[in-house]
Design an enzyme around this catalytic site. Sequence first.
Site, PDB file in Angstrom:
ATOM      1  N   LEU A 142      -2.727 -13.353  36.535  1.00 37.51           N
ATOM      2  CA  LEU A 142      -3.764 -14.172  35.419  1.00 37.51           C
ATOM      3  C   LEU A 142      -5.068 -14.490  37.094  1.00 37.51           C
ATOM      4  O   LEU A 142      -6.158 -14.101  36.326  1.00 37.51           O
ATOM      5  CB  LEU A 142      -4.213 -14.897  34.418  1.00 37.51           C
ATOM      6  CG  LEU A 142      -2.930 -14.317  33.458  1.00 37.51           C
ATOM      7  CD1 LEU A 142      -2.683 -14.936  32.659  1.00 37.51           C
ATOM      8  CD2 LEU A 142      -2.841 -12.813  32.983  1.00 37.51           C
TER       9      LEU A 142
ATOM     10  N   SER B 277      -5.470 -17.066  39.248  1.00 38.85           N
ATOM     11  CA  SER B 277      -5.819 -18.173  39.227  1.00 38.85           C
ATOM     12  C   SER B 277      -7.559 -17.980  40.213  1.00 38.85           C
ATOM     13  O   SER B 277      -7.968 -18.985  40.538  1.00 38.85           O
ATOM     14  CB  SER B 277      -5.161 -19.166  38.240  1.00 38.85           C
ATOM     15  OG  SER B 277      -4.440 -19.011  39.721  1.00 38.85           O
TER      16      SER B 277
ATOM     17  N   ASP C 161      -9.545  -8.511  41.789  1.00 35.57           N
ATOM     18  CA  ASP C 161      -9.524  -9.507  40.903  1.00 35.57           C
ATOM     19  C   ASP C 161     -10.441 -10.836  41.158  1.00 35.57           C
ATOM     20  O   ASP C 161     -11.549 -10.418  40.315  1.00 35.57           O
ATOM     21  CB  ASP C 161      -8.230 -10.715  41.228  1.00 35.57           C
ATOM     22  CG  ASP C 161      -7.110  -9.961  41.146  1.00 35.57           C
ATOM     23  OD1 ASP C 161      -6.932  -8.782  40.514  1.00 35.57           O
ATOM     24  OD2 ASP C 161      -5.968 -10.199  42.139  1.00 35.57           O
TER      25      ASP C 161
HETATM   26  C1  GLA Z   1      -2.791  -8.027  42.367  1.00 32.30           C
HETATM   27  C2  GLA Z   1      -3.936  -7.764  43.439  1.00 32.30           C
HETATM   28  C3  GLA Z   1      -4.770  -7.038  42.661  1.00 32.30           C
HETATM   29  C4  GLA Z   1      -4.294  -5.523  42.591  1.00 32.30           C
HETATM   30  C5  GLA Z   1      -3.391  -5.992  42.046  1.00 32.30           C
HETATM   31  C6  GLA Z   1      -2.267  -4.723  41.954  1.00 32.30           C
HETATM   32  O1  GLA Z   1      -3.173  -8.515  41.034  1.00 32.30           O
HETATM   33  O2  GLA Z   1      -4.022  -8.759  43.448  1.00 32.30           O
HETATM   34  O3  GLA Z   1      -6.133  -6.236  44.026  1.00 32.30           O
HETATM   35  O4  GLA Z   1      -3.912  -4.911  43.741  1.00 32.30           O
HETATM   36  O5  GLA Z   1      -2.300  -6.954  42.361  1.00 32.30           O
HETATM   37  O6  GLA Z   1      -3.407  -3.643  40.835  1.00 32.30           O
END
Ligand code: GLA
Length: 382
Positions: free
Chosen positions: A127, A129, A174
Amino acid sequence: MNFEHNVRNAFSTHFSRDAAFVVRAPGRVNLIGEHTDYNEGFVLPCAIEYATYIAVAPRKDNIVNVLALDCNNETDQFLLTQPLEFHPEQSWSNYVRGVVSELQKLNYQLTGCDICITGNVPQGAGLSSSAALEVGIAYAFNHLCELFIDRKQIAKIAQAAENNFVGCNCGIMDQLISACGKQNQALGIDCRTLDLIEVTIAPEMTIMMVNSNVKRGLVDSEYNLRRQQCDAGAKALGKTSLRDVSIQEFEQQKCFLDPQIAKRIEHIVYENARTLNAMQAFTNNDVQQLSKLMAESHGSMRDLFEITTSQIDTLVEIINNVLGIQGGVRMTGGGFGGCVVAFMPNDMVQEVIAAIRSEYQAKTGLRESIYISLPASGVCVL
Ligand code: GLA
């Protein structure tokens, strides 16, 4: 629990003075569009109410002191006047150091400060962090030193910290959603242009995250391997990125491709299409369509991109058996463990929780953790 209050109190106790301000930076859940971000494709995440809280006060020298409440009150100290080194024993320190190092590379003038960090984004659950911490630190220096960095640039600096300093080759999703999230909205992100499309989540629907609590062992190596395979796929098709491969083009070319590379490309090409369809379906609250798209996305991660685990597949099956076409469920995040995300009418939440509680541990030997959140706003000073 009031995290702002807690972080201010802990700051005062430790540093014997009051914090000047507190930054809140959220974690995220991705509704659909997995591993598409580093292929310059489309993703549809929302920020969540679980967040990192960072209390800050300026210093008159060039020292940065950091206290991490959730890591056994460990501390870090470094000078802004010396090159920053990777901290081999304290992984959390590197998210702070990495952001500072990226800000300095861009010639931003930073001042010393005392920092205290806490929060409730579950760690290692997929998630984000770590993105919340990076974005929070970048935003804290932005506020402290009046740098006027815009939110997308904050996200890029945070991502650069993770890529260059921490050493994980993640995409932009993210950090971008932690920086730019909107209350009650998911954001469709075009990861090539960083254009954002607001997608309203209907108030009668719930977003649930269920942590499989599978120990995420292979994440970094397998993640980086998928990136290499995608790059190889784009190259084989004569493109700079898989974003530029249409479904039709893929179907015509697939018999000429290495079978494993073809599976990886197939996931990305169809996942991009599903994500664009899902933006429309969430906007219309077309739950039947979302149910189908999320199921296809999960199947594709399981069979083509090969990033799920048997426990995650079991969890998805348990939830799917309750929801049928009245909701959707899929693994979310990088894979090899972490969370599934489920989308369902508010009045089905209790039934879904009951099914998970009675079946998941019995079938896998693992105990789940369940989180519910409305889409939350991005990083801010409280
Ligand atoms: C992780 C990475 C993201 C993305 C996802 C998969 O969370 O940090 O950049 O590639 O995996 O969608």
